[in-house]
Enzyme design. Structure first.
Site, PDB file in Angstrom:
ATOM      1  N   SER A 150       0.844  -1.197   0.000  1.00 37.44           N
ATOM      2  CA  SER A 150       0.000   0.000   0.000  1.00 37.44           C
ATOM      3  C   SER A 150       0.875   1.241   0.000  1.00 37.44           C
ATOM      4  O   SER A 150       2.029   1.208   0.459  1.00 37.44           O
ATOM      5  CB  SER A 150      -0.889   0.013   1.244  1.00 37.44           C
ATOM      6  N   TYR A 163      -2.133  -0.453  10.286  1.00 40.11           N
ATOM      7  CA  TYR A 163      -2.166  -0.898   8.889  1.00 40.11           C
ATOM      8  C   TYR A 163      -0.893  -0.468   8.159  1.00 40.11           C
ATOM      9  O   TYR A 163      -0.272  -1.273   7.448  1.00 40.11           O
ATOM     10  CB  TYR A 163      -3.396  -0.308   8.212  1.00 40.11           C
TER      11      TYR A 163
END
Length: 280
Positions: A150, A163
């Protein structure tokens, strides 16, 4: 169509995709299927895994099989690797797409929040890389491993620190594994999208808030990504390109490219952005 460009490259190849039941995982399984690959669709939900395997066949897969497996479970992943090897042979392309979202400031998170996220986002990748990477190396005929990371891997944040930590870890894991497996002709890529319009955020956990607030924040995230996020098929196309070109780290969306650029060339700006209050 992206897949047709790589039909010669992937036709008949064995591709295993985790998190294939929805979102980027399903789109990636479909992209390889359209290129004529044999596809193993792995998801913890047996129904969605079967649906993705059926779709892969419709899209042109040489063959496709569902596997209901929790990537966070080491023993179950080991059995999966043995089962796939026995039934279909060594995987040519492994795509680690299984992942979960986690939002909330570090001081609001619990040990359970960290374990839940890292078990899937990091340990799930470790399990599959160790098991299927070893099979590729032992075979001695190359292969490729892709992990969906990501843009959050490059930018410190007060909004999604758990995350972001998990994704930064898998980028480094990919870089280390790339160095280790190069001698066996096995490529490794980390594909890093920014905002993607999938159902991912609908299941995101927000730490330190009530259930009512959880529902509100999830709805807001889904609405925002519906307007701003790119389709998962775009990320799937980037996965095929990363394998074909043996790209170490591939950013997909403009926001991901910008964040990585800032992280490399403007660290003070990166840290200043990290201090901003996350949106409510």
């Amino acid at each position: 169509m992206e897949s047709s460009r790589y039909a010669k490259r992937f036709h008949g190849r064995l591709v295993l995709v985790t998190g294939a039941g929805s979102g980027i995982g399903r789109a990636t399984a479909g992209a390889f299927a359209a290129a004529g690959a044999r596809v193993v669709c792995v998801d913890r939900n047996a129904r969605t895994a079967s649906a993705s395997a059926d779709l892969a066949k419709v899209l042109g897969a040489t063959d496709a099989w569902p596997e209901a497996v929790d990537v966070a479970d080491a023993a179950t992943m080991e059995r999966l690797s043995e089962r796939v090897l026995s039934a279909h042979g060594v995987v040519d392309v492994l795509v680690n797409s299984a992942g979960i979202g986690m939002s909330g400031r570090i001081l609001d998170t619990s040990v359970a929040d960290w374990r839940r996220t890292l078990n899937v986002n990091l340990w799930g990748v470790i399990h599959s890389c160790r098991l299927f990477g070893r099979q590729m190396a032992d075979r001695g005929q190359g292969g490729h491993i892709v992990t969906i990371a990501s843009a959050a891997a490059f930018q410190p944040t007060r909004a999604v620190p758990v995350y972001a930590t998990s994704k930064a870890a898998v980028v480094m894991l990919s870089e280390c594994l790339r160095a280790e497996l190069a001698q066996f002709g096995v490529g490794v890529s980390a594909v890093c999208p920014g905002f993607v319009n999938t159902s991912f955020t609908a299941a995101m956990h927000f730490a330190g808030v009530s259930e009512q607030e959880q529902t509100r924040l999830r709805k807001r995230a889904v609405d925002t990504l519906g307007r701003r996020g790119c389709p998962p098929e775009r990320v799937a196309g980037a996965v095929l390109r990363a394998v074909a070109r043996n790209t170490p780290v591939a950013t997909v969306t403009p926001d991901a490219r910008l964040v990585r650029l800032i992280s490399r060339f403007a660290p003070p700006l990166r840290r200043a952005v990290a201090r901003l209050d996350p949106p409510s």
